[in-house]
Design a protein around this motif. Structure first.
Motif, PDB file in Angstrom:
ATOM      1  N   PRO A  14     -12.889   5.550   5.449  1.00  0.00           N
ATOM      2  CA  PRO A  14     -12.132   4.902   6.291  1.00  0.00           C
ATOM      3  C   PRO A  14     -11.797   5.374   7.778  1.00  0.00           C
ATOM      4  N   ARG A  64     -16.937   3.322  -6.080  1.00  0.00           N
ATOM      5  CA  ARG A  64     -15.417   2.697  -4.949  1.00  0.00           C
ATOM      6  C   ARG A  64     -15.217   3.222  -3.437  1.00  0.00           C
ATOM      7  N   HIS A 120     -14.547   2.615  -0.293  1.00  0.00           N
ATOM      8  CA  HIS A 120     -13.325   1.313   0.208  1.00  0.00           C
ATOM      9  C   HIS A 120     -14.484   0.381   1.571  1.00  0.00           C
ATOM     10  N   LEU A 146     -16.522  -3.980   2.248  1.00  0.00           N
ATOM     11  CA  LEU A 146     -15.774  -4.218   3.254  1.00  0.00           C
ATOM     12  C   LEU A 146     -16.772  -4.720   4.634  1.00  0.00           C
ATOM     13  N   ASP A 151      -5.914 -10.858  -3.849  1.00  0.00           N
ATOM     14  CA  ASP A 151      -5.488  -9.533  -4.307  1.00  0.00           C
ATOM     15  C   ASP A 151      -7.379  -8.621  -3.614  1.00  0.00           C
ATOM     16  N   PRO A 152      -7.310  -7.152  -2.797  1.00  0.00           N
ATOM     17  CA  PRO A 152      -8.601  -7.025  -2.169  1.00  0.00           C
ATOM     18  C   PRO A 152      -9.438  -6.339  -3.110  1.00  0.00           C
ATOM     19  N   ASP A 153      -9.069  -5.497  -4.059  1.00  0.00           N
ATOM     20  CA  ASP A 153      -9.788  -4.970  -4.554  1.00  0.00           C
ATOM     21  C   ASP A 153     -10.361  -5.940  -5.988  1.00  0.00           C
ATOM     22  N   ASP A 208     -13.736  -6.458  -6.309  1.00  0.00           N
ATOM     23  CA  ASP A 208     -15.454  -6.677  -7.163  1.00  0.00           C
ATOM     24  C   ASP A 208     -16.288  -7.216  -7.746  1.00  0.00           C
ATOM     25  N   ARG A 235      -6.692  -4.096   6.383  1.00  0.00           N
ATOM     26  CA  ARG A 235      -5.999  -3.589   5.628  1.00  0.00           C
ATOM     27  C   ARG A 235      -5.383  -2.447   6.050  1.00  0.00           C
ATOM     28  N   ARG A 236      -5.712  -1.450   6.710  1.00  0.00           N
ATOM     29  CA  ARG A 236      -4.616  -0.880   7.508  1.00  0.00           C
ATOM     30  C   ARG A 236      -2.737  -1.586   7.450  1.00  0.00           C
ATOM     31  N   LYS A 288      -1.769  -3.666   5.814  1.00  0.00           N
ATOM     32  CA  LYS A 288      -1.331  -4.899   4.986  1.00  0.00           C
ATOM     33  C   LYS A 288      -1.009  -3.363   3.946  1.00  0.00           C
ATOM     34  N   ALA A 289      -1.872  -2.104   4.470  1.00  0.00           N
ATOM     35  CA  ALA A 289      -0.753  -0.901   3.841  1.00  0.00           C
ATOM     36  C   ALA A 289       0.179  -0.084   3.866  1.00  0.00           C
ATOM     37  N   LEU A 290       0.547  -0.622   5.375  1.00  0.00           N
ATOM     38  CA  LEU A 290       1.541  -0.468   6.620  1.00  0.00           C
ATOM     39  C   LEU A 290       2.985  -1.075   5.762  1.00  0.00           C
ATOM     40  N   ALA A 315       3.242  -2.647   3.255  1.00  0.00           N
ATOM     41  CA  ALA A 315       3.746  -2.247   2.094  1.00  0.00           C
ATOM     42  C   ALA A 315       3.975  -1.315   1.880  1.00  0.00           C
ATOM     43  N   ARG A 316       4.302   0.302   2.728  1.00  0.00           N
ATOM     44  CA  ARG A 316       4.795   1.087   2.691  1.00  0.00           C
ATOM     45  C   ARG A 316       5.930   0.733   3.198  1.00  0.00           C
ATOM     46  N   ILE A 370     -11.955  -7.106 -14.790  1.00  0.00           N
ATOM     47  CA  ILE A 370     -11.252  -7.579 -13.317  1.00  0.00           C
ATOM     48  C   ILE A 370     -10.224  -8.457 -12.848  1.00  0.00           C
ATOM     49  N   ARG A 393      -6.975  -7.882 -14.759  1.00  0.00           N
ATOM     50  CA  ARG A 393      -5.979  -6.150 -14.417  1.00  0.00           C
ATOM     51  C   ARG A 393      -5.117  -6.377 -14.322  1.00  0.00           C
ATOM     52  N   LEU A 431      -0.660  -1.249  -5.507  1.00  0.00           N
ATOM     53  CA  LEU A 431       0.812  -1.176  -5.279  1.00  0.00           C
ATOM     54  C   LEU A 431       1.390  -0.064  -6.087  1.00  0.00           C
ATOM     55  N   ASP A 488      -4.802   1.304  -1.625  1.00  0.00           N
ATOM     56  CA  ASP A 488      -4.303   1.560  -0.172  1.00  0.00           C
ATOM     57  C   ASP A 488      -4.030   2.297   1.030  1.00  0.00           C
ATOM     58  N   GLU A 489      -3.421   3.057   0.246  1.00  0.00           N
ATOM     59  CA  GLU A 489      -3.169   3.752   1.695  1.00  0.00           C
ATOM     60  C   GLU A 489      -3.749   5.000   2.074  1.00  0.00           C
ATOM     61  N   PHE A 498      -5.904   3.943   3.803  1.00  0.00           N
ATOM     62  CA  PHE A 498      -6.420   3.630   5.064  1.00  0.00           C
ATOM     63  C   PHE A 498      -5.113   3.209   6.388  1.00  0.00           C
ATOM     64  N   ILE A 499      -4.277   4.007   5.655  1.00  0.00           N
ATOM     65  CA  ILE A 499      -3.178   5.028   6.747  1.00  0.00           C
ATOM     66  C   ILE A 499      -4.204   6.058   7.342  1.00  0.00           C
TER      67      ILE A 499
END
Lengths: 244, 218, 202
Positions: free
Chosen positions: A11, A85, A87, A91, A151-153, A157, A232-233, A235-237, A239-240, B215, B218, C11, C198-199, C201-202
């Motif tokens: 990415p 796989r 990403h 996208l 859920d994006p993944d 899929d 997505r970035r 979202k990830a931030l 989540a972190r 899928i 999961r 996650l 997702d990580e 993407f950071i």
């Protein structure tokens, strides 16, 4: 130095490259399309049978071409996602679908506008028109599935599986529709073996317009993919943050 | 796997609704169409093959979301996925159970509704044959749609949107068989293509359905 | 199972969980709600792929019992159990009925059972799978004291015959020999995941 094409599937790397590529492609796309359309609309002579209505082909043919190519591109990137796989490829498929849908709608509308003076009706159940209508339905289903899954993944899929299965059935539908009705539509406008079907004065601006539409497609997909990556970035931030 | 098929059939019989709803829908559709287009026999005879095929297809669609959703809710699908039966076999049996409770009764009811719609006499045999050959494809494709949407809360409407475009080739060839049969033309080509779609779908789609279920679990 | 990491909803949740279970061994998973007990059990059962690490037990050896029992309300107790027995290639369901004290309820439709009776039927399913390693997710929910004792005896019998169990529970099942594993220290720290979650993407 780039060692492999797959590096663009990262990415961050994709964002860097597309960052300078996008404006270039966008400018090229606008210029090429404008040249193709203005040349086609104002600097070609009228057809001796169809008059000036024939000039809508400069919109109709490129959009129809891109409507199909967009699905093919989605099929390829879906396969890449399922196998490798990456990403970005998932996208990119998501970003290509609305553009393909728009191209299908343009092709259907310009076809109706072209058909009205030629066939005396806005719509006939001609096999070419019908298969585009079916393609439109496939795009709708594909987009609806993306929208519905959180859920994006999982969404990536499942839509990839749908794209694979849908491609087979879209192809089957096309043959079924041709079997079902013989139709009024003129044959393919650009055909290699049929010889001089179209005058060179028409072909050249048409090629330019087709290139322009192709570039528009690439620009919009790049833009869409960049937007998805940013989403997505975020979202990830978030989540972190939450995991602290 | 036979145990799974028997269980699903037993559940359909005990729950009652499974059988009746699709059939009732099919019947109502065959009654409403003449009310809408007028009682003229010649017109009805012309459109009867298409109406009967579209009706069977929509009646089939009604019960698709129940194929997997109930098993998902009560946890059976998790347990089936960890059972010694391959998931591909599970979805095949699910599709078979759906066909026996939906497609087969529709096929048997269709000639009766053909009378209501003034279907020409030579077409009856082809109607039953085309439905018998084509409805298994509807169940198998529908199971794939159900597998894609099994984890979703508002899956029902989405399921229709996903499945209907996939039904296009089956519908075209199925109705074409009956139309040609009604006109006394040769039906060999569409019949062979219809059978081809059913066999191809039954052979390949269970793999896609099983992948979609994995899928979703999961 | 070695250095296992698993994720829920994209996650990462757990990492570096390693354990080894011999025949006759029992393991109790502890930890507050949401710490990943269910996720770990689902990963072990093969329902979701691990983020990293390996599971060396064969999938055919594992029997999973989730929160949901997988019962069909319109089928009788016997029919429900016979179905799961047939799926696992077993015939005899009588010992399972007896062990979970369901003999008197055998012909009752599952929809007429109380929550605790349903749970007992769901646990009886484990006995007809014929699989040695049980993965139990909160098995004692809605069971009364007598039933918990009954189930404790069943588990002990299973262990004595060379089986193994992994239980996620808050209640003492009366298994003094069981090891305990607290999952809290294994909580995943935020970092770039190898699978490119997702990580990435950071």
């Amino acid at each position: 130095m780039v060692s492999s094409y797959w590096e663009y599937a990262n990415p961050t790397r994709f964002m860097q490259t597309s960052g300078w590529l996008l404006p270039v492609v966008a400018v090229l796309a606008v210029v090429t399309t404008a040249v193709g359309l203005i040349w086609g609309f104002f600097f070609t002579s009228d057809d001796f049978r169809q008059g000036s209505t024939v000039k809508i082909l400069f919109l109709h043919v490129p959009s129809a071409l891109m409507a199909i190519n967009a699905w093919l591109m989605m099929l390829v990137v879906s396969l890449i996602w399922l196998i490798r796989r990456h990403h970005v490829s998932a996208l990119a498929a998501k970003a290509a679908a609305p553009v393909g849908l728009a191209m299908t709608v343009i092709a259907l509308f310009t076809g109706a506008i072209w058909g009205q003076p030629m066939w005396g009706t806005w719509w006939v159940w001609d096999p070419r028109l019908t298969s585009f209508l079916v393609l439109f339905l496939f795009y709708l289903g594909y987009l609806a599935l993306w929208q519905a899954i959180e859920d994006p993944d999982t969404a990536a899929d499942l839509t990839a599986v749908l794209c694979l299965v849908g491609s087979v059935f879209a192809l089957l539908s096309r043959y079924a529709v041709f079997f079902w009705s013989q139709g009024l539509h003129q044959g393919p406008s650009l055909s290699l073996q049929a010889g001089e079907r179209m005058d060179m004065a028409y072909k050249l601006p048409l090629y330019v317009a087709m290139t322009g539409f192709g570039l528009i497609f690439v620009a919009l997909v790049l833009l869409g993919t960049r937007t998805e990556i940013r989403a997505r970035r975020i979202k990830a931030l978030v989540a972190r943050e939450r995991m602290g | 796997m036979i145990a799974l098929l028997l269980r699903d059939l037993r559940l359909a019989v005990r729950a009652g609704g499974g059988f009746g709803l699709g059939l009732a829908f099919f019947l109502i559709l065959a009654v409403l169409v003449p009310l809408g287009v007028g009682p003229e026999s010649a017109l009805l005879a012309r459109i009867a093959p298409g109406i009967l095929w579209v009706g069977a297809l929509l009646a089939c669609l009604l019960s698709l979301d129940r194929i997997l959703a109930l098993d998902y809710e009560d946890g059976s699908l998790d347990l089936l996925a960890t059972a010694p039966i391959p998931l591909e076999g599970v979805v095949t049996m699910k599709a078979a159970a759906h066909w026996i409770t939906t497609g087969l009764p529709l096929t048997l009811l269709a000639p009766v509704l053909g009378v209501l719609l003034s279907l020409p006499a030579p077409a009856y045999g082809w109607l039953v044959l085309s439905l018998a050959l084509g409805t298994p494809a509807l169940s198998v494709i529908g199971t794939f749609g159900a597998a894609l949407t099994v984890g979703l809360r508002r899956g029902g409407l989405l399921l229709s949107l996903l499945v209907l475009p996939l039904y296009v080739p089956t519908l075209i060839f199925g109705a074409e068989v009956v139309r040609r049969g009604a006109d006394g033309l040769s039906v060999a080509t569409p019949l062979a293509l219809l059978a081809g779609i059913t066999l191809g779908a039954a052979a390949l789609l269970p793999f896609a359905s099983a992948a979609a279920i994995r899928i979703n679990l999961r | 199972m070695n250095n296992l990491g698993c994720a829920r909803g994209g996650l990462p949740l757990l990492e570096g969980v390693s354990l080894r279970l011999g025949a006759g061994a029992a393991l109790v998973l502890r930890g507050p709600n949401g710490c990943g007990k269910t996720t770990l059990l689902r990963t072990l059962a093969g329902l979701q792929p691990p983020l990293e690490g390996t599971i060396s037990a064969p999938a055919e050896a594992l029997a999973y019992a989730a929160h949901a029992d997988g019962l069909k309300p319109t089928l009788s107790v016997r029919e429900n159990l016979a179905f799961w027995a047939a799926v696992h290639g077993q015939r005899d369901i009588a010992p399972a009925l007896t062990a979970m004290d369901l003999r008197d309820l055998a012909t009752r439709p599952a929809q007429n059972l109380s929550a605790g009776q349903k749970r007992r039927l769901g646990l009886a399913r484990l006995l007809v799978t014929g699989r040695p390693i049980w993965l139990l997710d909160e098995p004692t929910v809605s069971l009364d004291t007598a039933s918990v004792a009954l189930f404790g005896a069943v588990v002990r019998g299973h262990l004595a015959s060379g089986g193994a169990v992994i239980i996620a529970t808050h209640i003492d099942l009366g298994l003094p020999e069981a090891q305990e594993l607290d999952l809290v220290p294994y909580r995943a720290k935020p970092r770039a995941m190898p699978g490119g979650f997702d990580e990435a993407f950071i």
